[in-house]
Structure formats: C-alpha cells, structure tokens
Design an enzyme around this catalytic site. Sequence first.
Site, short mmCIF file in Angstrom:
data_model
loop_
_atom_site.label_atom_id
_atom_site.label_comp_id
_atom_site.label_asym_id
_atom_site.label_seq_id
_atom_site.Cartn_x
_atom_site.Cartn_y
_atom_site.Cartn_z
N GLY A 77 0.81 -1.21 0.00
CA GLY A 77 0.00 0.00 0.00
C GLY A 77 0.84 1.26 0.00
O GLY A 77 0.49 2.26 -0.63
N ARG A 90 -8.24 -1.52 -0.87
CA ARG A 90 -7.81 -0.42 0.00
C ARG A 90 -8.12 0.92 -0.65
O ARG A 90 -7.97 1.11 -1.86
CB ARG A 90 -6.32 -0.56 0.33
N ASP A 146 0.04 0.56 13.40
CA ASP A 146 0.67 -0.72 13.08
C ASP A 146 0.95 -1.55 14.33
O ASP A 146 1.16 -2.76 14.24
CB ASP A 146 1.96 -0.51 12.30
N GLN A 161 -8.45 4.02 11.66
CA GLN A 161 -7.76 3.71 10.41
C GLN A 161 -7.16 2.31 10.42
O GLN A 161 -6.77 1.79 9.37
CB GLN A 161 -6.67 4.75 10.11
#
Length: 424
Positions: free
Chosen positions: A91, A119, A305, A328
């Site tokens: 991404g 995405r 993350d 997100q």
Amino acid sequence: MILKVKPSEVSGIVNIPGSKSHTIRSMFFAGLAEGRSIIRNPLISSDSVSAVNLCKAFGASYEFDGNCYTVGGMGGSPQVPEDIIDVGNSGTSLRLGLMTAALVAGYTVFTGDYQIRKRQIGPLVKAINNLGGEAYTTRGNESAPVVVKGRAKGGFTTLDAVTSQYLSSILLSAPLLENDTHIEVTRLNEVPYVEITLWWLDKFGIKYKHNNMKEFIIQGQQKYPQFECTIPGDFSSATFFMVLAAITGQEFRLTNLDMTDPQGDKLVLSILEDMGAKVSFDSNSVTVKGQNLTGRTIDMNSIPDALPAMAVAGCFAQGETRLVNVPQARLKETDRINVMCRELTKMGAGIEELPDGLIIRESSLKGCRVNGHDDHRVVMALAVAGLKAAGETVIETAEAMNVTFPGFVDCIKNCGGDIRLCEE
C-alpha cells in the site's frame, strides 16, 4: 504456509531489520533525484521490492550488492512506464507511486493483489485532480486499479488524510511540480509517518512550511540531490519482540534501533513501561524486560501498526486494556480491529470491538488454529500470542510475514522459541 507455535522460554538479542518506512521513502527519493545515490542496510522484503520495481518502471536504475542499493535517479522526470505497474501487497508503494505518476507526461496504470484492490485511495485521487493531474479508479470505487496522467502543475487542494500516506505522497512529489502546492489537511491520522517524510525533506533542504500539520505550502521547481544514507531499524518490527518480552517476563535486547529517529512506533516502549515493563536503551539498542503488566487506556492513533501486538499484550495485563482512537486500523491489509478480535477470541481472549479500537481483558490463552488473513502484522502478533498460550497454535497464511520481516521465524528460533514454518 502455516506457522506452528508452542509455548516457549524465550529471551536474547535480536538485530532488527531496516525500517520499511525509511526504506521505501529512500527508494522514491533516490529514484527522483539527480545522480547516483547509495542506500545502506535497506529492508529486503516483498514491500520494498515492490517499491524498487515501481521506481524502475519510471526509469530509475537499482543495483543491489547484498548490503546496499546504488540508485541511478530520474532527475525529477519519470518516464511513461512500458506496462501496468503491479505493486503486489504494498500500500505504501501504491500511494507514494500515485503522485509520482502525476509527474509523468503520459499515462500510468497501477494494480495490486486482492487486498490492494480493496484499499481506499479516493482522497489522494481527488487531490491529484485538484493539482492539475488526471486520475481515476477503473471501477469507480476509490480503489485500484487506478489510472494517472500528468503532468500535474501544483496549486491548491484539500486532503482528508485518513491514512498519512496520502499526505506523504503529495509532499514527496510536490517540490518537483512547476508551481507551488498548497494543501489544507482536513484530517490527519498517523502523524509520525508524516514526520518521517518531513525528516527526509529537511535532509535535502527542500523549501516548505506548515501550520501545525493542518496546512502545507511546498515550493515548486525544486530538485532532489544524490545522497548516501543508512536505514535505521524498524520500530514497527521491533514491537513484536518488545511485547514478547513484556508478556513473558523475559529480557530482549533489540539492536539497530535509533531512539532519535522519528518513527512513531518507538512510543510502544513508553506504553509498555507505563504498563509495568522495564525499558532501557543506549545509542543503538533497546532492552525490554517483562514484569507484571497492568491494563491501560492507550491512544493508538499515531501507532496503528502496533495494534495487533498491543492487543496481545492486553491479554496478559491485569484488568482491562483499551486501544482507542485508531479507526484507520480497519483500513490496513485487513480490518485489524475485527480480525484481532476474531482470532484472539478463538484463543480464549476476553476481547470486544469498539468502532475505533478494542477492549481487552486479562485472559488465559489456549493454542488453536487461527487465520493470519494474509496480514503480516496479524500473523506475527498471533505468533507472539502462541509463544505464551497453552498448547500448540497453528497460524494460517504465514507467508505474509515476507511483506516486512522475512527473518521473523529465525529470530524467534534463535531466542529459544518453538516455532516452525511449514507447508499446509
């Protein structure tokens, strides 16, 4: 591929591989620069290879000698690719590549794997059009495949940066546009990743200014010089070993980490320390020793993350842990909020979803068969859980680790972990 993991006494020294964020940015900056650049200690993974192949498609050259890349730059003028660019699962490469394509006097077509084709890129596509380029998604669903035509000129755009990569994409290419670029940011998640991009712009002396990350003005008609750099270790990859130390009560020394680097996931260290772990560091390493953990409410917006690993940490912390303000995380390779809830529930976790995060209660995990959902961070987080759970844990889609940390299994083994990668 599957991972088979059994509870183990683990501790030791782990050399953390190079940062994905820095590696991919360095590949783009070197590709757009003039002359030849040298990039030492890059991350070698499927994501970074996607970035290299993308930049090659635009005309840059890359030579790798086993430790460093020598990059021949495009001098700010990428060429029309000869074929469709397939970014695989990356991404970051796709989003940074979209604005790079807006520098091309012609058409570029991007696609990727099934996750990439889900995405969202809509806000960045809109911004490219506002800045004088042409961009559209072929299915009209704000996801790849996507077509971009340049050259963009610059100008004004608003930007909903639900992922920081939209803003980093524009910041990376805007200095090469004909006119100045003015960005009004209506929302910005993951601020530290933008700070990494700005760190690189500062390194090159690029002229820009911003108003508390809400408004950016980037001067046009600038150039990137050739450069040499050494990529620091990846705090996102290190997070799994930080959490492993914290939940097992053992000690890990993680080398190749620079605490002065702008990577956001170094915040995990202070979070774990606040929960009860012992943390110390020197100029090139961090040491984490686990102790009894206590649950906390943790704002994860800047470190999405880390959510999979911190969800595992929450299972072994007294009381309740709340991971919040990270909507997100649903927009990554998977909906990580939903996926971690589902898979840890299979292992016996007391866990529930929030719209923007997770609530996790101290739990006794038991090994079972779980699915990594082709998401590298989910696979590694579940492996960490398996090393502390009772019985054997079997993790499907384990090959996803190659996206950022191909050596993860060997690192665990070297620290005493009972872990095996094998065919289904």
